[in-house]
Design a protein around this motif. Sequence first.
Motif, PDB file in Angstrom:
ATOM      1  N   ALA A  34       1.653   8.410   5.245  1.00 40.14           N
ATOM      2  CA  ALA A  34       3.020   8.462   5.768  1.00 40.14           C
ATOM      3  C   ALA A  34       4.036   7.861   4.800  1.00 40.14           C
ATOM      4  O   ALA A  34       5.239   8.046   4.978  1.00 40.14           O
ATOM      5  CB  ALA A  34       3.091   7.744   7.112  1.00 40.14           C
ATOM      6  N   LEU A  35       3.567   7.189   3.749  1.00 37.22           N
ATOM      7  CA  LEU A  35       4.465   6.574   2.768  1.00 37.22           C
ATOM      8  C   LEU A  35       4.817   7.519   1.615  1.00 37.22           C
ATOM      9  O   LEU A  35       5.555   7.135   0.721  1.00 37.22           O
ATOM     10  CB  LEU A  35       3.838   5.295   2.221  1.00 37.22           C
ATOM     11  N   TYR A  36       4.310   8.745   1.649  1.00 41.19           N
ATOM     12  CA  TYR A  36       4.514   9.718   0.573  1.00 41.19           C
ATOM     13  C   TYR A  36       5.308  10.913   1.066  1.00 41.19           C
ATOM     14  O   TYR A  36       5.129  11.370   2.197  1.00 41.19           O
ATOM     15  CB  TYR A  36       3.160  10.231   0.047  1.00 41.19           C
ATOM     16  N   GLU A  37       6.168  11.441   0.172  1.00 42.70           N
ATOM     17  CA  GLU A  37       6.802  12.721   0.459  1.00 42.70           C
ATOM     18  C   GLU A  37       5.707  13.792   0.502  1.00 42.70           C
ATOM     19  O   GLU A  37       4.660  13.634  -0.139  1.00 42.70           O
ATOM     20  CB  GLU A  37       7.820  13.086  -0.623  1.00 42.70           C
ATOM     21  N   PRO A  38       5.943  14.890   1.227  1.00 44.53           N
ATOM     22  CA  PRO A  38       4.912  15.930   1.342  1.00 44.53           C
ATOM     23  C   PRO A  38       4.379  16.445   0.001  1.00 44.53           C
ATOM     24  O   PRO A  38       3.207  16.784  -0.095  1.00 44.53           O
ATOM     25  CB  PRO A  38       5.615  17.039   2.123  1.00 44.53           C
ATOM     26  N   ASN A  39       5.209  16.474  -1.031  1.00 42.83           N
ATOM     27  CA  ASN A  39       4.766  16.936  -2.351  1.00 42.83           C
ATOM     28  C   ASN A  39       4.661  15.799  -3.349  1.00 42.83           C
ATOM     29  O   ASN A  39       4.721  16.018  -4.563  1.00 42.83           O
ATOM     30  CB  ASN A  39       5.691  18.029  -2.883  1.00 42.83           C
ATOM     31  N   GLY A  47      -6.814   9.128 -14.303  1.00 39.76           N
ATOM     32  CA  GLY A  47      -5.624   9.581 -15.009  1.00 39.76           C
ATOM     33  C   GLY A  47      -5.165  10.978 -14.682  1.00 39.76           C
ATOM     34  O   GLY A  47      -4.178  11.446 -15.241  1.00 39.76           O
ATOM     35  N   SER A  48      -5.830  11.667 -13.764  1.00 42.49           N
ATOM     36  CA  SER A  48      -5.371  13.001 -13.403  1.00 42.49           C
ATOM     37  C   SER A  48      -4.300  12.895 -12.310  1.00 42.49           C
ATOM     38  O   SER A  48      -4.156  11.863 -11.661  1.00 42.49           O
ATOM     39  CB  SER A  48      -6.538  13.878 -12.957  1.00 42.49           C
ATOM     40  N   LEU A  49      -3.561  13.977 -12.142  1.00 43.18           N
ATOM     41  CA  LEU A  49      -2.486  14.011 -11.154  1.00 43.18           C
ATOM     42  C   LEU A  49      -2.943  14.735  -9.900  1.00 43.18           C
ATOM     43  O   LEU A  49      -3.574  15.789  -9.986  1.00 43.18           O
ATOM     44  CB  LEU A  49      -1.275  14.755 -11.711  1.00 43.18           C
ATOM     45  N   GLU A  50      -2.585  14.176  -8.761  1.00 37.77           N
ATOM     46  CA  GLU A  50      -2.775  14.854  -7.487  1.00 37.77           C
ATOM     47  C   GLU A  50      -1.401  15.009  -6.871  1.00 37.77           C
ATOM     48  O   GLU A  50      -0.589  14.082  -6.941  1.00 37.77           O
ATOM     49  CB  GLU A  50      -3.677  14.045  -6.556  1.00 37.77           C
ATOM     50  N   GLN A  51      -1.151  16.171  -6.281  1.00 34.00           N
ATOM     51  CA  GLN A  51       0.147  16.400  -5.666  1.00 34.00           C
ATOM     52  C   GLN A  51      -0.044  16.955  -4.265  1.00 34.00           C
ATOM     53  O   GLN A  51      -0.888  17.829  -4.037  1.00 34.00           O
ATOM     54  CB  GLN A  51       0.979  17.381  -6.489  1.00 34.00           C
ATOM     55  N   LEU A 121      10.284   6.916   0.545  1.00 38.80           N
ATOM     56  CA  LEU A 121       8.925   7.423   0.392  1.00 38.80           C
ATOM     57  C   LEU A 121       8.605   7.601  -1.088  1.00 38.80           C
ATOM     58  O   LEU A 121       9.496   7.868  -1.906  1.00 38.80           O
ATOM     59  CB  LEU A 121       8.764   8.775   1.095  1.00 38.80           C
ATOM     60  N   TYR A 122       7.324   7.484  -1.407  1.00 44.34           N
ATOM     61  CA  TYR A 122       6.880   7.724  -2.781  1.00 44.34           C
ATOM     62  C   TYR A 122       7.081   9.179  -3.166  1.00 44.34           C
ATOM     63  O   TYR A 122       6.715  10.086  -2.417  1.00 44.34           O
ATOM     64  CB  TYR A 122       5.372   7.444  -2.931  1.00 44.34           C
TER      65      TYR A 122
END
Length: 147
Positions: A34-39, A47-51, A121-122
């Motif tokens: 809940a602390l993150y924007e949907p994207n 070190g990889s990115l998750e979105q 939000l993050y």
Amino acid sequence: MTNTPKQYMVMKPEDMNTTFAQAYNSGNIDNLLALYEPNGILLTPDGSLEQGIQNLRQTLSDLLSLRGTMISNNVFCIPFENIALLRAHFTLNGFDASGNDIQITGHTSEIVRKQPDGQWLYIVDHPFGANSLPELNVGGASNREEK
């Protein structure tokens, strides 16, 4: 994703890291998500990115599997209009898969954005933001030419 429980709503960007620790300590994945924007973007330990929330779920679930307690203190917050750059120092005391005590410490780097309802939000969460980019597997970082 459900609505953010009131105790985890961040109304000042400088409260984000403390609130993340409280959400972690609750043991509830939905409180973290809940602390993150949907994207929103999260850099993983490798070190990889998750979105996106669904992609963040596994990494944050892995973090919760340490069954620990986190303390996170703001180092700085630089707000600008509806975004802010954050850095925090955190300590996580937990347990590895064998039940042995572990402690993880580090400095984070994050970008948060103010939402229309006033909460923050993050949009980018880099849990190990003190690492240099060449140490990470971030797209293009290792391909930069030194001048």
